[in-house]
Scaffold this motif. Sequence first.
Motif, PDB file in Angstrom:
ATOM      1  N   UNK A 131       0.837  -1.199   0.000  1.00 20.50           N
ATOM      2  CA  UNK A 131       0.000   0.000   0.000  1.00 20.50           C
ATOM      3  C   UNK A 131       0.872   1.249   0.000  1.00 20.50           C
ATOM      4  N   UNK A 132       0.454   2.256  -0.765  1.00 13.49           N
ATOM      5  CA  UNK A 132       1.227   3.499  -0.876  1.00 13.49           C
ATOM      6  C   UNK A 132       0.341   4.680  -0.504  1.00 13.49           C
ATOM      7  N   UNK A 133       0.852   5.566   0.337  1.00 13.59           N
ATOM      8  CA  UNK A 133       0.069   6.735   0.726  1.00 13.59           C
ATOM      9  C   UNK A 133       0.939   7.919   1.094  1.00 13.59           C
ATOM     10  N   UNK A 134       0.261   9.054   1.393  1.00 12.08           N
ATOM     11  CA  UNK A 134       1.022  10.265   1.727  1.00 12.08           C
ATOM     12  C   UNK A 134       0.325  11.185   2.720  1.00 12.08           C
ATOM     13  N   UNK A 135      -0.967  10.917   3.058  1.00 12.61           N
ATOM     14  CA  UNK A 135      -1.726  11.887   3.849  1.00 12.61           C
ATOM     15  C   UNK A 135      -2.367  11.256   5.089  1.00 12.61           C
ATOM     16  N   UNK A 136      -3.059  12.116   5.884  1.00 10.64           N
ATOM     17  CA  UNK A 136      -3.635  11.679   7.157  1.00 10.64           C
ATOM     18  C   UNK A 136      -4.594  10.500   6.994  1.00 10.64           C
ATOM     19  N   UNK A 137      -5.387  10.523   5.930  1.00 11.21           N
ATOM     20  CA  UNK A 137      -6.411   9.484   5.763  1.00 11.21           C
ATOM     21  C   UNK A 137      -5.837   8.164   5.253  1.00 11.21           C
ATOM     22  N   UNK A 138      -4.514   8.072   5.131  1.00  9.86           N
ATOM     23  CA  UNK A 138      -3.888   6.843   4.639  1.00  9.86           C
ATOM     24  C   UNK A 138      -3.409   5.924   5.768  1.00  9.86           C
ATOM     25  N   UNK A 139      -3.374   6.412   6.998  1.00 16.85           N
ATOM     26  CA  UNK A 139      -2.847   5.605   8.101  1.00 16.85           C
ATOM     27  C   UNK A 139      -3.536   4.245   8.215  1.00 16.85           C
ATOM     28  N   UNK A 140      -4.861   4.236   8.159  1.00 20.04           N
ATOM     29  CA  UNK A 140      -5.625   3.010   8.419  1.00 20.04           C
ATOM     30  C   UNK A 140      -5.308   1.921   7.410  1.00 20.04           C
ATOM     31  N   UNK A 141      -5.322   2.256   6.119  1.00 19.28           N
ATOM     32  CA  UNK A 141      -5.098   1.191   5.138  1.00 19.28           C
ATOM     33  C   UNK A 141      -3.616   0.842   5.001  1.00 19.28           C
ATOM     34  N   UNK A 142      -2.729   1.748   5.377  1.00 19.80           N
ATOM     35  CA  UNK A 142      -1.308   1.396   5.416  1.00 19.80           C
ATOM     36  C   UNK A 142      -1.054   0.352   6.506  1.00 19.80           C
ATOM     37  N   UNK A 143      -1.663   0.566   7.676  1.00 24.34           N
ATOM     38  CA  UNK A 143      -1.485  -0.390   8.780  1.00 24.34           C
ATOM     39  C   UNK A 143      -2.123  -1.739   8.461  1.00 24.34           C
ATOM     40  N   UNK A 144      -3.166  -1.737   7.649  1.00 25.82           N
ATOM     41  CA  UNK A 144      -3.887  -2.978   7.335  1.00 25.82           C
ATOM     42  C   UNK A 144      -3.192  -3.815   6.268  1.00 25.82           C
ATOM     43  N   UNK A 145      -2.158  -3.290   5.651  1.00 27.20           N
ATOM     44  CA  UNK A 145      -1.515  -3.959   4.518  1.00 27.20           C
ATOM     45  C   UNK A 145      -0.231  -4.677   4.933  1.00 27.20           C
ATOM     46  N   UNK A 146       0.156  -5.654   4.114  1.00 30.10           N
ATOM     47  CA  UNK A 146       1.343  -6.438   4.412  1.00 30.10           C
ATOM     48  C   UNK A 146       2.621  -5.633   4.377  1.00 30.10           C
ATOM     49  N   UNK A 147       2.694  -4.676   3.482  1.00 31.01           N
ATOM     50  CA  UNK A 147       3.860  -3.790   3.401  1.00 31.01           C
ATOM     51  C   UNK A 147       3.366  -2.393   3.068  1.00 31.01           C
ATOM     52  N   UNK A 148       3.641  -1.434   3.931  1.00 34.55           N
ATOM     53  CA  UNK A 148       3.159  -0.066   3.730  1.00 34.55           C
ATOM     54  C   UNK A 148       4.307   0.841   3.311  1.00 34.55           C
ATOM     55  N   UNK A 149       4.001   1.730   2.365  1.00 34.85           N
ATOM     56  CA  UNK A 149       5.020   2.600   1.786  1.00 34.85           C
ATOM     57  C   UNK A 149       4.521   4.037   1.765  1.00 34.85           C
ATOM     58  N   UNK A 150       5.376   4.961   2.161  1.00 35.20           N
ATOM     59  CA  UNK A 150       5.093   6.388   2.060  1.00 35.20           C
ATOM     60  C   UNK A 150       6.005   6.991   1.002  1.00 35.20           C
ATOM     61  N   UNK A 151       5.448   7.844   0.163  1.00 36.22           N
ATOM     62  CA  UNK A 151       6.296   8.536  -0.819  1.00 36.22           C
ATOM     63  C   UNK A 151       7.065   9.641  -0.104  1.00 36.22           C
TER      64      UNK A 151
END
Length: 336
Positions: A131-151
């Motif tokens: 999962x890839x994200x960059x903003x406040x509303x991305x925390x939940x699905x980043x934590x729910x994924x096997x590997x979380x990535x921030x740009x």
Amino acid sequence: KLILVTGRELPDLKEVFPELSIFDKVVAENGALIYTPGSEEERTISPAPSADLVDKLKKRGVKPLSVGRSIVATWEPHQATVLDVIKKLGLELEIIFNKGAVMILPSGINKATGLTAALSDLRLSPHNVVAVGDAENDHAFLRASGCSVAVANALPAVKETADLVTKSARGKGVEDLIHKLIKLDHLIARKRSRGVLLGTAHGKKIYLSPVETVLIAGSSGIGKSTLATALTERLVEKGLQFCIFDPEGDYDGLQGAVPLGDASSAPSKDQLLELIDKPDNNIVVNGLALKVDERPDFFAELLPGLGSVRYRTARPNWLIIDEAHHLLPKKREDTR
């Protein structure tokens, strides 16, 4: 598979990005709406917005104000007014921020719940998601994924949540990530807690990486199956799917697993594939009804179908082969 997870409403999304057909699923409205581009099917997983809420916000001068299938959205600095209206109406709603945007959704609806619904449709496990994200509303699905990535341009708090941070910003960071995935076929998360806890050594916790292979060897009766059973308990805790090939019935009655076959009836390939198709099913394939010389052929027959499932879904996350010499004798060439 490619899934888009966004806070945007679907009509706006189609206007700014008409090429949605490249995605297998689109999670819109910050998790509330699931859209399938291939069939153009839409479904919401949360209630429609309250008419009273929308009316009161308009009367309080909140604008711009956007109303979707489930989401109501505006911009800062209206969050105080929004919170006051929600409180006075006694509604169970949440406010979620996204770099200046203020999104109002039913309690418990976020990108993680939307992603879970989309993955269920695709028969995929969140453990196999990057999962890839960059903003406040991305925390939940980043934590729910096997590997979380921030740009690289992500908010500092999002970088703290993520397992990995790209060197490049925005789309270039995502592009670099995709190239790396294609080249390596897996990413090693920096957070060790993503792995399976094996124990401690010299005061430090030792984790088993999802891409490692383990051999448990030793003389008969020293507890190899007991150790493997303890490992399955950790897999259940993590929500990782496993399939055990059990030639001698050592895992009969294993908690958190569906038994397939017993001392009087051999398991079938069709039964195994039907059960393994659901990510929440863990399976024990009991080969006790098979004669010793029948077991290698039985195992060889199951492998192609199981390999096809793993090719499509990367599941089961773990294969546990007990008494491997029964199923994989050295003389065979077709089970390498």
